[in-house]
Design a protein around this motif. Structure first.
Motif, PDB file in Angstrom:
ATOM      1  N   TRP A  32     -24.318  36.776   4.254  1.00 50.63           N
ATOM      2  CA  TRP A  32     -24.785  36.188   5.509  1.00 50.63           C
ATOM      3  C   TRP A  32     -23.871  35.039   5.901  1.00 50.63           C
ATOM      4  CZ3 TRP A  32     -29.233  37.982   8.049  1.00 50.63           C
ATOM      5  CH2 TRP A  32     -29.938  38.973   7.354  1.00 50.63           C
ATOM      6  N   GLU A  33     -23.830  34.784   7.192  1.00 48.62           N
ATOM      7  CA  GLU A  33     -23.109  33.614   7.672  1.00 48.62           C
ATOM      8  C   GLU A  33     -24.111  32.539   8.065  1.00 48.62           C
ATOM      9  OE1 GLU A  33     -19.510  33.293  10.590  1.00 48.62           O
ATOM     10  OE2 GLU A  33     -21.336  32.849  11.742  1.00 48.62           O
ATOM     11  N   LEU A  34     -23.944  31.370   7.491  1.00 45.57           N
ATOM     12  CA  LEU A  34     -24.722  30.187   7.849  1.00 45.57           C
ATOM     13  C   LEU A  34     -23.833  29.334   8.734  1.00 45.57           C
ATOM     14  CD1 LEU A  34     -27.101  28.193   7.532  1.00 45.57           C
ATOM     15  CD2 LEU A  34     -26.094  27.471   5.356  1.00 45.57           C
ATOM     16  N   SER A  35     -24.325  28.936   9.903  1.00 48.77           N
ATOM     17  CA  SER A  35     -23.447  28.252  10.847  1.00 48.77           C
ATOM     18  C   SER A  35     -24.223  27.330  11.773  1.00 48.77           C
ATOM     19  CB  SER A  35     -22.679  29.273  11.696  1.00 48.77           C
ATOM     20  OG  SER A  35     -23.561  29.928  12.591  1.00 48.77           O
ATOM     21  N   THR A  36     -23.467  26.483  12.472  1.00 52.15           N
ATOM     22  CA  THR A  36     -24.025  25.776  13.616  1.00 52.15           C
ATOM     23  C   THR A  36     -24.278  26.817  14.708  1.00 52.15           C
ATOM     24  OG1 THR A  36     -21.736  25.319  14.296  1.00 52.15           O
ATOM     25  CG2 THR A  36     -22.892  23.582  13.103  1.00 52.15           C
ATOM     26  N   THR A  37     -24.972  26.423  15.765  1.00 55.58           N
ATOM     27  CA  THR A  37     -25.440  27.412  16.742  1.00 55.58           C
ATOM     28  C   THR A  37     -24.316  28.215  17.364  1.00 55.58           C
ATOM     29  OG1 THR A  37     -25.501  25.653  18.406  1.00 55.58           O
ATOM     30  CG2 THR A  37     -27.577  26.217  17.319  1.00 55.58           C
ATOM     31  N   GLU A  38     -23.155  27.611  17.560  1.00 57.79           N
ATOM     32  CA  GLU A  38     -22.067  28.362  18.186  1.00 57.79           C
ATOM     33  C   GLU A  38     -20.875  28.563  17.260  1.00 57.79           C
ATOM     34  OE1 GLU A  38     -22.582  30.085  20.731  1.00 57.79           O
ATOM     35  OE2 GLU A  38     -24.546  29.172  20.916  1.00 57.79           O
ATOM     36  N   ARG A  39     -21.147  28.465  15.949  1.00 57.48           N
ATOM     37  CA  ARG A  39     -20.180  28.865  14.928  1.00 57.48           C
ATOM     38  C   ARG A  39     -18.944  27.984  14.862  1.00 57.48           C
ATOM     39  NH1 ARG A  39     -17.700  33.036  14.946  1.00 57.48           N
ATOM     40  NH2 ARG A  39     -17.928  33.712  12.792  1.00 57.48           N
ATOM     41  N   SER A  40     -19.026  26.730  15.295  1.00 58.42           N
ATOM     42  CA  SER A  40     -17.875  25.848  15.118  1.00 58.42           C
ATOM     43  C   SER A  40     -17.715  25.464  13.651  1.00 58.42           C
ATOM     44  CB  SER A  40     -18.032  24.585  15.977  1.00 58.42           C
ATOM     45  OG  SER A  40     -19.185  23.862  15.595  1.00 58.42           O
ATOM     46  N   LYS A  41     -18.797  25.534  12.900  1.00 57.13           N
ATOM     47  CA  LYS A  41     -18.761  25.290  11.456  1.00 57.13           C
ATOM     48  C   LYS A  41     -19.533  26.412  10.779  1.00 57.13           C
ATOM     49  CE  LYS A  41     -18.548  20.284  12.075  1.00 57.13           C
ATOM     50  NZ  LYS A  41     -19.203  18.977  11.805  1.00 57.13           N
ATOM     51  N   THR A  42     -18.892  27.075   9.814  1.00 54.85           N
ATOM     52  CA  THR A  42     -19.498  28.245   9.204  1.00 54.85           C
ATOM     53  C   THR A  42     -19.376  28.219   7.686  1.00 54.85           C
ATOM     54  OG1 THR A  42     -17.479  29.585   9.269  1.00 54.85           O
ATOM     55  CG2 THR A  42     -18.871  29.617  11.240  1.00 54.85           C
ATOM     56  N   CYS A  43     -20.210  29.029   7.056  1.00 52.16           N
ATOM     57  CA  CYS A  43     -20.236  29.128   5.596  1.00 52.16           C
ATOM     58  C   CYS A  43     -20.806  30.502   5.247  1.00 52.16           C
ATOM     59  CB  CYS A  43     -21.123  28.015   5.038  1.00 52.16           C
ATOM     60  SG  CYS A  43     -21.653  28.231   3.325  1.00 52.16           S
ATOM     61  N   VAL A  44     -20.150  31.210   4.342  1.00 47.41           N
ATOM     62  CA  VAL A  44     -20.646  32.523   3.915  1.00 47.41           C
ATOM     63  C   VAL A  44     -21.539  32.351   2.688  1.00 47.41           C
ATOM     64  CG1 VAL A  44     -20.031  34.803   3.036  1.00 47.41           C
ATOM     65  CG2 VAL A  44     -18.643  33.737   4.829  1.00 47.41           C
TER      66      VAL A  44
END
Length: 230
Positions: free
Chosen positions: A34-46
């Motif tokens: 899964w991808e964990l992210s801010t609402t518009e994916r400027s910061k992401t983490c798998v």
């Protein structure tokens, strides 16, 4: 009387079994990346959610990709995951305390709120990467036209980060009509399949893709405003 009690007990047991089944189904569906992210994916983490039991109370194992703690500092506290109640996906500490709780808002898309930080998104990694590709495809020059085909403005969507997090800069070209010029959007983003143009005042125009690979301002009107790729 005994018959009625038996029926009531049967209904309660059936409801409990259905709830347990729902929670088990959700838990099973969460296994994977899964991808964990801010609402518009400027910061992401798998995040990889596993079926194996973790040391955390009633939790299951997970893996965070290197760099998660840098991108999303709160993830350093996450040690396990679990399902609470019927529909809450919880990322938790080794002691079983909640770091963030997610609930499904669309199929395969979960939202969680952290106090004083904002909303975070958990979504299937493949779907998230498809969204990233979609955002890349939006970058470039566009025309705004009326339903009649009359061009009312040109604009450029960029991948330059705007001052407001999770948004990107947009530039209007000269000679836009008065409605668009007075709106004067400075930012854009994709949100749940819609294109948002945002003015400094906070006013937002929402465009949704139609079957003709173009974007129509929502709500629709008799004289629609349409965005077309140049």
């Amino acid at each position: 009387m005994l018959a009625r009690l038996a029926v009531a007990l049967g209904l309660l047991l059936a409801a409990g079994a259905a709830q347990a089944q729902d929670a088990a189904t959700l838990k099973s569906s969460m296994i994977g990346q899964w991808e964990l992210s801010t609402t518009e994916r400027s910061k992401t983490c798998v995040v990889t959610l596993k079926a194996d039991a973790a040391q955390a109370p009633q939790g299951m194992k997970l893996e965070l990709e290197p760099g998660c703690a840098t991108a999303l500092p709160f993830t350093k506290d996450i040690a396990a995951w679990t399902v609470k109640g019927l529909d809450i996906v919880r990322l938790e500490t080794s002691a079983g305390d909640a770091v963030i709780d997610f609930t499904e808002v669309e199929s395969g898309i979960f939202e969680g709120l952290r106090a004083n930080e904002g909303v975070y998104i958990l979504q299937n990694l493949a779907a998230a990467r498809s969204l990233a590709k979609s955002m890349d495809q939006m970058i470039g020059d566009w025309s705004m036209v009326r339903g009649s085909g009359r061009v009312v403005c040109g604009l450029t969507l960029t991948n330059n980060e705007a001052p407001t997090p999770d948004n990107y800069e947009v530039y209007l070209k000269p000679r836009c009509d008065s409605q668009v010029a007075s709106f004067a959007p400075k930012m854009w983003r994709l949100e749940r399949g819609a294109l948002l143009l945002i003015a400094p005042s906070g006013e937002t125009w929402r465009f949704e893709a139609d079957d003709n690979a173009q974007w129509r301002k929502s709500p629709d009107s008799a004289d629609p405003l349409i965005m077309l790729r140049q």
